[in-house]
Design an enzyme around this catalytic site. Structure first.
Site, short mmCIF file in Angstrom:
data_model
loop_
_atom_site.label_atom_id
_atom_site.label_comp_id
_atom_site.label_asym_id
_atom_site.label_seq_id
_atom_site.Cartn_x
_atom_site.Cartn_y
_atom_site.Cartn_z
N ARG A 71 7.86 20.38 -2.19
CA ARG A 71 7.53 19.05 -1.71
C ARG A 71 6.56 19.10 -0.54
O ARG A 71 5.66 18.27 -0.42
CB ARG A 71 8.82 18.34 -1.29
CG ARG A 71 8.59 16.94 -0.79
CD ARG A 71 9.88 16.14 -0.78
NE ARG A 71 9.60 14.73 -0.55
CZ ARG A 71 9.91 14.09 0.58
NH1 ARG A 71 10.53 14.73 1.54
NH2 ARG A 71 9.62 12.81 0.71
N HIS A 75 2.98 17.07 0.01
CA HIS A 75 2.68 16.20 1.15
C HIS A 75 1.52 16.72 1.98
O HIS A 75 0.77 15.93 2.57
CB HIS A 75 3.93 16.00 2.02
CG HIS A 75 4.91 15.06 1.40
ND1 HIS A 75 5.91 14.44 2.11
CD2 HIS A 75 5.05 14.63 0.12
CE1 HIS A 75 6.62 13.67 1.30
NE2 HIS A 75 6.12 13.77 0.08
N ASN A 103 7.75 12.05 5.84
CA ASN A 103 8.21 13.39 6.23
C ASN A 103 9.39 13.39 7.20
O ASN A 103 10.22 14.29 7.16
CB ASN A 103 7.06 14.17 6.90
CG ASN A 103 5.88 14.36 5.98
OD1 ASN A 103 6.05 14.42 4.76
ND2 ASN A 103 4.69 14.46 6.54
N HIS A 177 11.00 16.91 -9.54
CA HIS A 177 12.31 16.37 -9.19
C HIS A 177 13.41 16.91 -10.10
O HIS A 177 14.51 16.38 -10.11
CB HIS A 177 12.27 14.84 -9.21
CG HIS A 177 11.44 14.25 -8.09
ND1 HIS A 177 11.18 12.91 -7.96
CD2 HIS A 177 10.82 14.84 -7.02
CE1 HIS A 177 10.43 12.69 -6.88
NE2 HIS A 177 10.20 13.85 -6.30
#
Ligand code: HEM
Ligand SMILES: *[C@@H]1O[C@H](CO)[C@@H](O)[C@H](O)[C@H]1NC(C)=O
Ligand SMILES: *[C@@H]1O[C@H](CO)[C@@H](O)[C@H](O)[C@H]1NC(C)=O
Length: 304
Positions: A71, A75, A103, A177
């Protein structure tokens, strides 16, 4: 762990900094302006093995680290490119990205391919040579470039399109996911108020996520109800059964243009692996700093 090709002052790498190297780079004589698979073959031939072994040991201590690394990479790349800006602490000249809404309180550590592979997923050749940014941007991280979990399907598609990623890439990357966790606060509305959700599944999730906001906000649940720490295509099977945890998960299979892709991935693990790999490579190539751009940080947390 010793890295003889690491030129900074510290000779022993903490897990944090070593993992950071996966996304970042190494002091290197090469000034090539392009990413390449062989970037460190002369200057740091052991880099891939070293990173792999550090990621392996971190993931074996705590499975979720793999998810958090994956992840983090997403980001970082979506905010001004894959330049490690997300790792910078706030400083006197900028407020960094760590406390930006996508975040804050949800970002844990750092490396993508090795995590995926260690958790049973696909592996691929990673091009190397990304240099580090000298700055980071709180406001850019908060600007919506990273889509929120409340997004419509159109917003998801558009956000990825802006980064040169197709709707297909977006659906495949959402398959990340299949591992990891989410906090109650990001799925509360879905389990109490949405109708395209399996009733028993909603009830189970409600047990550890109280209706009233402010209580249990940080309680976590697996993003993949079937195989939480295993990288497979169960995420898509869940969507077919209305068991997506986030609004932004279920929206991929809700009568819209991406339904058929979700069906395909739910039936064919190989197609998912291959499209996921293609999309990860594309995502990892978003605006990297190469050649003499940026710098090679001595400490991942601050500019030199
Ligand atoms: C399509 C748009 C996406 C949205 C709206 C989204 C949203 C979210 C949210 C809300 C969480 C939970 C965060 C929390 O509880 O604080 C999460 C977790 C996660 N996301 Fe995404 N995500 C998206 C795409 C991606 C992509 C492209 C990747 C990587 C390729 C990814 C990998 C992950 C992973 C692995 C976790 C679990 C992290 C952990 O357990 O620490 N997501 N995502
Ligand atoms: C980040 O989270 C902490 C802890 O909840 C909170 O005190 C702080 O205000 C948040 N920062 C931002 C910028 O939202
Ligand atoms: C569910 O919807 C109602 C009515 O719009 C709203 O007042 C409530 O806050 C929502 N609950 C959750 C948990 O989102």
């Amino acid at each position: 762990m010793k890295m003889s090709c690491h030129a900074s002052s510290s000779s022993s790498l903490t897990t944090f900094t070593a993992l950071a190297f996966f996304l970042l780079l190494f002091p290197s004589g090469s000034s090539s302006a392009k990413l390449s698979i062989n970037f460190y073959s002369k200057t740091c031939p052991n880099v891939l093995n070293t990173v792999r072994s550090v990621v392996h040991s971190a993931v074996s201590k705590e499975h979720r680290i793999g998810a958090s690394l994956l992840r983090l990479h997403f980001h970082d790349c979506f905010v001004n490119g894959c330049d490690g800006s997300i790792l910078l602490d706030d400083s006197s000249s900028f407020i960094g990205e760590k406390t930006a809404a996508p975040n804050n309180r949800s970002l844990r550590a750092i490396a993508a391919r090795d995590s995926t592979e260690i958790l049973g997923g696909p592996s691929w050749k990673v091009t190397l040579g990304r240099r580090d940014s000298k700055t980071a941007s709180f406001s850019d991280a908060n600007s919506g470039v990273i889509p929120p979990p409340t997004s419509t399907l159109n917003n998801l598609i558009n956000r990825f399109k802006t980064k040169g990623l197709s709707a297909k890439d977006m659906v495949a990357l959402s398959g990340a996911h299949t591992i990891g966790r989410a906090r109650c606060t990001v799925f509360r509305t879905r389990i109490y108020n949405e109708t395209n959700i399996d009733g028993a599944f909603a009830k189970t999730r409600q047990k550890n996520c109280p209706r009233t906001s402010g209580s249990g906000d940080d309680n976590i649940a697996p993003l993949d109800v079937s195989t939480r720490d295993f990288f497979d295509n169960k995420y898509y099977k869940n969507l077919l059964n209305k068991k997506g945890l986030l609004h932004s998960d279920q929206i991929l299979f809700n009568g819209g243009s991406t339904d058929s892709l979700v069906r395909t991935y739910s039936r064919n693990d190989k197609t998912f692996d291959s499209d996921f790999t293609t999309a990860m490579i594309k995502m990892g190539n978003i605006q990297p700093l190469t050649g003499s751009k940026g710098e090679i940080r001595k400490n991942c947390r601050k500019p030199n």
